[in-house]
Write a protein that holds these residues in place. Structure first.
Motif, PDB file in Angstrom:
ATOM      1  N   GLY A   1      41.592  32.609  55.530  1.00  0.00           N
ATOM      2  CA  GLY A   1      41.754  32.383  56.952  1.00  0.00           C
ATOM      3  C   GLY A   1      41.965  30.914  57.245  1.00  0.00           C
ATOM      4  N   GLY A   2      42.352  30.640  58.477  1.00  0.00           N
ATOM      5  CA  GLY A   2      42.588  29.269  58.874  1.00  0.00           C
ATOM      6  C   GLY A   2      42.355  29.069  60.360  1.00  0.00           C
ATOM      7  N   TYR A   3      42.200  27.811  60.743  1.00  0.00           N
ATOM      8  CA  TYR A   3      41.994  27.476  62.149  1.00  0.00           C
ATOM      9  C   TYR A   3      42.695  26.158  62.436  1.00  0.00           C
ATOM     10  N   ALA A   4      43.444  26.122  63.526  1.00  0.00           N
ATOM     11  CA  ALA A   4      44.163  24.914  63.938  1.00  0.00           C
ATOM     12  C   ALA A   4      43.531  24.345  65.196  1.00  0.00           C
ATOM     13  N   PHE A   5      43.213  23.065  65.156  1.00  0.00           N
ATOM     14  CA  PHE A   5      42.725  22.399  66.359  1.00  0.00           C
ATOM     15  C   PHE A   5      43.495  21.081  66.478  1.00  0.00           C
ATOM     16  N   GLY A   6      44.344  21.041  67.499  1.00  0.00           N
ATOM     17  CA  GLY A   6      45.187  19.880  67.677  1.00  0.00           C
ATOM     18  C   GLY A   6      46.154  19.723  66.531  1.00  0.00           C
ATOM     19  N   ALA A   7      46.204  18.523  65.967  1.00  0.00           N
ATOM     20  CA  ALA A   7      47.137  18.214  64.882  1.00  0.00           C
ATOM     21  C   ALA A   7      46.567  18.549  63.508  1.00  0.00           C
ATOM     22  N   THR A   8      45.383  19.147  63.462  1.00  0.00           N
ATOM     23  CA  THR A   8      44.711  19.423  62.185  1.00  0.00           C
ATOM     24  C   THR A   8      44.526  20.919  61.982  1.00  0.00           C
ATOM     25  N   THR A   9      44.820  21.380  60.771  1.00  0.00           N
ATOM     26  CA  THR A   9      44.615  22.775  60.398  1.00  0.00           C
ATOM     27  C   THR A   9      43.775  22.819  59.134  1.00  0.00           C
ATOM     28  N   VAL A  10      42.786  23.700  59.099  1.00  0.00           N
ATOM     29  CA  VAL A  10      41.985  23.910  57.895  1.00  0.00           C
ATOM     30  C   VAL A  10      42.157  25.354  57.451  1.00  0.00           C
ATOM     31  N   ALA A  11      42.083  25.585  56.152  1.00  0.00           N
ATOM     32  CA  ALA A  11      42.235  26.934  55.596  1.00  0.00           C
ATOM     33  C   ALA A  11      41.308  27.086  54.403  1.00  0.00           C
ATOM     34  N   ALA A  12      40.841  28.308  54.187  1.00  0.00           N
ATOM     35  CA  ALA A  12      39.972  28.604  53.054  1.00  0.00           C
ATOM     36  C   ALA A  12      40.371  29.950  52.464  1.00  0.00           C
ATOM     37  N   LEU A  13      40.112  30.113  51.176  1.00  0.00           N
ATOM     38  CA  LEU A  13      40.493  31.342  50.476  1.00  0.00           C
ATOM     39  C   LEU A  13      39.458  31.648  49.402  1.00  0.00           C
ATOM     40  N   PHE A  14      39.093  32.925  49.307  1.00  0.00           N
ATOM     41  CA  PHE A  14      38.237  33.386  48.211  1.00  0.00           C
ATOM     42  C   PHE A  14      38.912  34.582  47.550  1.00  0.00           C
ATOM     43  N   GLU A  15      38.816  34.631  46.229  1.00  0.00           N
ATOM     44  CA  GLU A  15      39.393  35.764  45.493  1.00  0.00           C
ATOM     45  C   GLU A  15      38.495  36.127  44.324  1.00  0.00           C
ATOM     46  N   ARG A  16      38.346  37.421  44.096  1.00  0.00           N
ATOM     47  CA  ARG A  16      37.679  37.918  42.893  1.00  0.00           C
ATOM     48  C   ARG A  16      38.620  38.866  42.155  1.00  0.00           C
ATOM     49  N   VAL A  17      38.785  38.610  40.868  1.00  0.00           N
ATOM     50  CA  VAL A  17      39.575  39.485  40.009  1.00  0.00           C
ATOM     51  C   VAL A  17      38.629  40.110  38.987  1.00  0.00           C
ATOM     52  N   ASP A  18      38.660  41.432  38.893  1.00  0.00           N
ATOM     53  CA  ASP A  18      37.783  42.186  37.995  1.00  0.00           C
ATOM     54  C   ASP A  18      38.652  43.058  37.099  1.00  0.00           C
ATOM     55  N   VAL A  19      38.756  42.684  35.829  1.00  0.00           N
ATOM     56  CA  VAL A  19      39.608  43.382  34.870  1.00  0.00           C
ATOM     57  C   VAL A  19      38.749  44.315  34.029  1.00  0.00           C
ATOM     58  N   GLY A  20      39.054  45.603  34.049  1.00  0.00           N
ATOM     59  CA  GLY A  20      38.356  46.563  33.211  1.00  0.00           C
ATOM     60  C   GLY A  20      39.309  47.116  32.176  1.00  0.00           C
ATOM     61  N   LEU A  21      38.988  46.964  30.896  1.00  0.00           N
ATOM     62  CA  LEU A  21      39.860  47.405  29.808  1.00  0.00           C
ATOM     63  C   LEU A  21      39.153  48.440  28.950  1.00  0.00           C
ATOM     64  N   GLY A  22      39.877  49.499  28.591  1.00  0.00           N
ATOM     65  CA  GLY A  22      39.332  50.505  27.695  1.00  0.00           C
ATOM     66  C   GLY A  22      39.345  49.988  26.269  1.00  0.00           C
ATOM     67  N   GLN A  23      38.204  50.028  25.602  1.00  0.00           N
ATOM     68  CA  GLN A  23      38.128  49.540  24.230  1.00  0.00           C
ATOM     69  C   GLN A  23      38.176  50.695  23.241  1.00  0.00           C
ATOM     70  N   GLN A  24      38.556  50.365  22.023  1.00  0.00           N
ATOM     71  CA  GLN A  24      38.652  51.371  20.988  1.00  0.00           C
ATOM     72  C   GLN A  24      37.253  51.819  20.561  1.00  0.00           C
ATOM     73  N   PRO A  25      37.144  53.026  19.959  1.00  0.00           N
ATOM     74  CA  PRO A  25      35.841  53.614  19.644  1.00  0.00           C
ATOM     75  C   PRO A  25      34.910  52.637  18.930  1.00  0.00           C
ATOM     76  N   GLY A  26      33.645  52.634  19.375  1.00  0.00           N
ATOM     77  CA  GLY A  26      32.630  51.801  18.759  1.00  0.00           C
ATOM     78  C   GLY A  26      32.501  50.420  19.357  1.00  0.00           C
ATOM     79  N   LEU A  27      33.442  50.029  20.251  1.00  0.00           N
ATOM     80  CA  LEU A  27      33.407  48.686  20.827  1.00  0.00           C
ATOM     81  C   LEU A  27      32.838  48.660  22.240  1.00  0.00           C
ATOM     82  N   GLY A  28      32.613  49.832  22.839  1.00  0.00           N
ATOM     83  CA  GLY A  28      32.041  49.864  24.179  1.00  0.00           C
ATOM     84  C   GLY A  28      33.051  49.505  25.253  1.00  0.00           C
ATOM     85  N   ALA A  29      32.534  49.038  26.385  1.00  0.00           N
ATOM     86  CA  ALA A  29      33.385  48.697  27.525  1.00  0.00           C
ATOM     87  C   ALA A  29      33.649  47.195  27.547  1.00  0.00           C
ATOM     88  N   LEU A  30      34.692  46.802  28.276  1.00  0.00           N
ATOM     89  CA  LEU A  30      35.017  45.382  28.421  1.00  0.00           C
ATOM     90  C   LEU A  30      35.411  45.105  29.860  1.00  0.00           C
TER      91      LEU A  30
END
Length: 336
Positions: free
Chosen positions: A190-219
């Motif tokens: 999101g962002g907010y502009a006041f006069g000649a100044t603008t501020v912005a912020a961003l948050f992101e989470r990436v969660d990767v789930g991969l299937g592992q081969q037998p005996g290796l469990g989850a990743l």
């Protein structure tokens, strides 16, 4: 069919057909997912491009830090830039792709958009008894609110078997995975502009789930990103200050052998941009960017890509783990 490739496609940029009316907008073609537009909006730089482009960071994760301890080639440049044994660094979450999208009309500053990419690259057979038949798809839901000086966006994206679809049987064996994948990516900005100044912020989470081969469990591999930016304009002058943190990977499900570590794979990025507008169409700009990697991080500003931590460097765009790449640039932008 999915065995054919084309080296030089004509539609490397957004290309689509669509309908717009009181019902909203429907597009079919080579499209930007909603999250890319949201990231560009919060970049506060013209076109959202260059060293300060948010898409250099959003949707990307240093996968090398999760696999290097398991791979004998971890400290070499033998692997392709931007991949780990062929495993993409997930930039597809934010990059253009073929699909269909629907965007609602705007109601009191609010609109929503959803995009879906079908499984046109679905595998016909499993590569081996321990490797899965893939069913790749991508979809992205976006919510946007913009009214007066305030704007806010939320995005949720899901990739199924998307990042792993181009892997060979040898790739999968080296990584110890079946090829099945479920990646979730959340973004709030999101962002907010006041006069000649603008501020912005961003948050992101990436969660990767991969299937592992037998005996290796989850990743599971998780990475958080935080970004804070400010832009101030005085007459023809404009200045943008930016701070981005790429958090350490959180790796669950892999046994940690003696001497192996999965931490300290993140980075801090500081950037400054000054622009001077000669006219409404032409701007000259000066950019400085400083990326400070932790000891297992190898992010770089010109398109943050995953390489093996501890790499020897020397390749195109390849940097050593823990290196601190800097960029000083001068640019001229003209809008036609």
């Amino acid at each position: 069919n999915n065995t054919q490739t084309m080296a030089n496609g004509w539609n490397t940029r957004t290309t689509f057909v669509g309908l717009t009316g009181g019902f909203g907008q429907v597009l079919v073609g080579y499209l930007n997912p909603p999250r890319r537009g949201y990231a560009v909006r919060n970049a506060l730089v013209p076109g959202g491009t260059g060293p300060l482009a948010v898409v250099n960071y959003a949707g990307r994760i240093n996968l090398g830090a999760a696999f290097a301890p398991l791979n004998a080639a971890a400290n070499t440049t033998a692997n392709t830039f931007g991949t780990t044994n062929g495993l993409s660094n997930l930039s597809s979450i934010t990059s253009r792709t073929q699909g269909v999208s629907y965007k609602t009309p705007t109601f009191d500053g609010f609109d929503a958009e959803i995009m879906y990419t079908p499984n046109e690259s679905a595998g016909n057979v499993a590569l081996s008894a321990t490797q899965a038949k893939l069913d790749p798809s991508l979809w992205n839901l976006g919510l946007n609110y913009a009214r007066g000086p305030f704007n806010m966006q939320f995005s949720y994206a899901r990739l199924n078997d998307w990042t792993t679809q181009s892997l060979t049987s040898a790739n999968l064996t080296a990584l110890g995975i079946t090829g099945r994948e479920r990646t979730d990516a959340w973004m709030l900005g999101g962002g907010y502009a006041f006069g000649a100044t603008t501020v912005a912020a961003l948050f992101e989470r990436v969660d990767v789930g991969l299937g592992q081969q037998p005996g290796l469990g989850a990743l599971n591999i998780k990475r958080d990103l935080w970004m804070l930016r400010g832009r101030h304009t005085v007459g023809p002058h404009n200045v943008v200050l930016s701070y981005t943190r790429l958090g350490d990977n959180s790796v669950d499900g892999r046994a940690l052998a003696a001497g192996f570590t999965y931490g300290e794979s993140g980075a801090d990025v500081y950037a400054l941009r000054y622009g001077y507008n000669f006219s409404r169409r032409t701007e000259v700009n000066f950019v400085y960017s400083d990326t400070r990697n932790k000891k297992n991080g190898n992010y770089q500003t010109a398109g943050v890509s995953s390489m093996f931590p501890g790499g020897t460097g020397g390749g195109a765009g390849v940097i050593n783990a823990g290196a601190d790449p800097r960029i000083i640039g001068v640019g001229l932008r003209h809008t036609f």
